[in-house]
Write an enzyme that holds these catalytic residues in place. Structure first.
Site, mmCIF file in Angstrom:
data_model
loop_
_atom_site.group_PDB
_atom_site.id
_atom_site.type_symbol
_atom_site.label_atom_id
_atom_site.label_comp_id
_atom_site.label_asym_id
_atom_site.label_seq_id
_atom_site.Cartn_x
_atom_site.Cartn_y
_atom_site.Cartn_z
ATOM 1 C CB CYS A 77 -0.906 0.002 1.223
ATOM 2 S SG CYS A 77 -1.930 1.485 1.371
ATOM 3 C CG PHE A 78 0.168 4.140 -3.157
ATOM 4 C CD1 PHE A 78 -0.993 4.365 -2.426
ATOM 5 C CD2 PHE A 78 0.081 4.213 -4.545
ATOM 6 C CE1 PHE A 78 -2.197 4.655 -3.042
ATOM 7 C CE2 PHE A 78 -1.120 4.497 -5.187
ATOM 8 C CZ PHE A 78 -2.270 4.721 -4.421
#
Length: 212
Positions: free
Chosen positions: A50-51
């Site tokens: 997840c960025f």
């Protein structure tokens, strides 16, 4: 379709005709435009799950000039977040890291990357499952590529000594794929929502030689 398998060109979504993030957009932490150029800087693209949390990790690192999140390594042009989540674009959630090479080395950037996620999980990070969460490095210089390959090899030795399996992190040159900026709500997400979700699947293994 199986979100753990890369989509084929025949099954990929067609995508949009325009970027999903309109310029100008200003970084929520530094105040700079996301399309600002930094003379003498270097850029590397890193996918590690997840960025949201990954981007905060790098904007908090000394020597990093700017960060942005987006989608890379896929087939669909100008994909939306919703499209990426279907697994039918082939993109990974990616952080663009622009740094001052006189203040921070590629080795340091990649050490932060490797030590702050689990690079053996394949198409996932914990409960985040799918090709969008895979581990990958896109380099913009040959030197970055060589350093990334060497460091991945030495980190693999440390992981094996600690009882972990094989690294799945892919390393390639950025000129073979395009980085598409993500929507405004994803840029510097944890600056706008400090209590928001931040995936943490660190192995606890160090990149330092013989340190396991």
């Amino acid at each position: 379709m199986n979100k753990n398998e890369m989509v084929s060109p025949e099954s990929a979504l067609p995508g949009g005709r325009a970027p999903v993030l309109e310029m100008p957009f200003f970084h929520r932490v530094t105040g700079d435009r996301l399309d600002r150029s930094f003379p003498g800087s270097e850029t590397i693209y890193l996918a590690m799950g997840c960025f949201w949390g990954a981007e905060k990790l790098f904007w908090s690192t000394d020597g990093v000039l700017q960060t942005a999140v987006g989608y890379m390594g896929g087939l669909t042009p100008n994909p939306t977040y919703r499209e990426v989540c279907t697994g039918r674009t082939g993109h990974a959630e990616t952080v663009r890291v622009t740094c001052n090479p006189n203040q921070i080395s590629t080795e340091t950037i990649l050490t932060v990357f490797l030590e702050n996620h689990d690079p053996i999980q394949g198409m996932r990070q914990g409960n985040d499952v799918g090709t969008q969460y895979r581990s990958a490095i896109w380099c913009t210089t040959t030197e970055q590529f060589m350093i990334a390959t060497t460091l991945r090899g030495s980190f693999q030795t440390n992981l094996l000594s600690a009882g972990y399996g094989g690294i799945t992190t892919a390393i390639s040159m950025a000129d073979s794929t395009e980085f598409y900026l993500a929507e405004a709500e994803h840029q510097q997400y944890l600056a706008a929502s400090p209590m928001g979700y931040a995936c943490d699947h660190r192995t606890g293994v160090s990149c330092a030689p013989n340190d396991v």
